[in-house]
Design a protein around this motif. Structure first.
Motif, PDB file in Angstrom:
ATOM      1  N   ASN A 197       4.208  -2.408   3.463  1.00 20.02           N
ATOM      2  CA  ASN A 197       4.234  -2.299   2.014  1.00 20.02           C
ATOM      3  C   ASN A 197       5.295  -3.437   1.383  1.00 20.02           C
ATOM      4  O   ASN A 197       5.503  -3.290   0.218  1.00 20.02           O
ATOM      5  CB  ASN A 197       4.296  -0.997   1.443  1.00 20.02           C
ATOM      6  CG  ASN A 197       3.113  -0.002   1.767  1.00 20.02           C
ATOM      7  OD1 ASN A 197       2.045  -0.557   2.046  1.00 20.02           O
ATOM      8  ND2 ASN A 197       3.402   1.213   1.797  1.00 20.02           N
ATOM      9  N   GLN A 210      -0.718   2.921   1.436  1.00 18.22           N
ATOM     10  CA  GLN A 210      -0.270   1.743   0.789  1.00 18.22           C
ATOM     11  C   GLN A 210       0.631   2.134  -0.328  1.00 18.22           C
ATOM     12  O   GLN A 210       1.190   1.408  -1.092  1.00 18.22           O
ATOM     13  CB  GLN A 210      -1.638   1.356  -0.307  1.00 18.22           C
ATOM     14  CG  GLN A 210      -2.080   2.378  -1.337  1.00 18.22           C
ATOM     15  CD  GLN A 210      -3.284   1.838  -2.034  1.00 18.22           C
ATOM     16  OE1 GLN A 210      -4.451   2.279  -1.517  1.00 18.22           O
ATOM     17  NE2 GLN A 210      -3.193   1.167  -2.924  1.00 18.22           N
ATOM     18  N   THR A 216       1.764   0.513  -3.926  1.00 16.74           N
ATOM     19  CA  THR A 216       1.239  -0.657  -4.127  1.00 16.74           C
ATOM     20  C   THR A 216      -0.192  -0.874  -4.449  1.00 16.74           C
ATOM     21  O   THR A 216      -0.926  -0.036  -4.464  1.00 16.74           O
ATOM     22  CB  THR A 216       1.168  -1.511  -2.806  1.00 16.74           C
ATOM     23  OG1 THR A 216       0.145  -1.161  -1.968  1.00 16.74           O
ATOM     24  CG2 THR A 216       2.347  -1.482  -2.113  1.00 16.74           C
TER      25      THR A 216
END
Length: 264
Positions: free
Chosen positions: A158, A89, A92
């Motif tokens: 992302n 991720q 984020t």
């Protein structure tokens, strides 16, 4: 000497004595709503409660774990055999959508469908109106059931930018929906374990970490069950993203599981 699960090289173990510290570069983002019920029951038109006929008795757990390890038919075995990477991720706050998206990739493997990497940001950005904000697994999987997930070949994993939000992207996303998914009762070890015995991955939201991860395998350590999970911190974390949780830390405060994926 009794049976003990063999762990993967470098696989970390988190238990009730382990600090909740995380790497400085690791993203999180779980934010359960105030209305979230400790008893579960946030079922919408798509989610169903965990079917009690799927429960595996505790008396069978150790033997079943040993059998699954010998046959190498666990979720982790499938991921490694088919080179399905964990999610990453980055910076984020989208752990809460990375976990259910990875569940969908795993369900596709179990259904003998081709490996297609799917974009968590395609769903997270739409749910949060293109803001980098936290959320929870149930709202993510509900969105996936209604709209699907855009492949990373069209929408980078992302990328929280509107430029990728096109009719063509969502026409493709419609191929990657779940048509059957369920919500487990929070912190229910029997329901979580029964999912893993049946190769049903779960998206596990954990308040102690403010983080959502993917539940994969049952393991047997020191005469009791523990769970293998997969993180959304890239393949360099743990062992190809896998790690072990045991004790109260393996339980999920928010737990949802896709059972059927469309065959895109």
């Amino acid at each position: 000497m009794g049976f003990t699960s063999a762990l993967y090289p470098g696989e970390p173990i988190y238990d009730d004595s382990t600090p909740d510290d995380i790497p400085a570069s690791a993203g999180r983002g779980l934010m359960l709503p105030l209305s979230h019920s400790a008893e579960g029951g946030n079922y919408g038109t798509s989610a169903i409660p965990f079917p009690q006929e799927l429960l595996i008795p505790r008396s069978e757990w150790q033997a079943r774990i040993q059998e699954k390890e010998e046959k190498q038919d666990r979720i982790s075995d499938l991921c490694l055999r088919h080179n399905l990477p964990c999610k990453d991720q980055g910076q984020t706050s989208y752990c809460w959508i990375n976990a259910p998206v990875h569940c969908m990739e795993i369900v596709r493997l179990i259904q003998n469908q081709e490996v297609v990497l799917l974009s968590p940001a395609s769903c997270g950005a739409k749910i949060k109106n293109f803001r980098n904000e936290g959320g929870w697994g149930l709202e993510g999987l509900r969105y996936i059931s209604e709209h699907g997930i855009v492949p990373v070949s069209i929408w980078p994993a992302n990328a929280i930018q509107r430029q990728y939000d096109t009719p063509e992207a969502w026409a493709e996303a419609d191929k990657y929906r779940t048509t059957e998914w369920m919500e487990l009762r929070p912190r229910n070890v029997e329901e979580q374990a029964s999912c893993y015995f049946r190769n049903i991955p779960t998206a596990d939201g954990q308040n102690h970490w403010s983080h959502e991860i993917t539940g994969c395998d049952p393991v047997w350590l020191d005469g009791e069950i523990a769970f293998r999970k997969r993180n959304s911190w890239g393949m360099s974390y743990g062992s190809n993203g896998f790690f072990i949780q045991r004790g109260s830390k393996m339980l999920a405060d928010d737990c949802v599981a896709p059972r059927v994926a469309m065959g895109g």
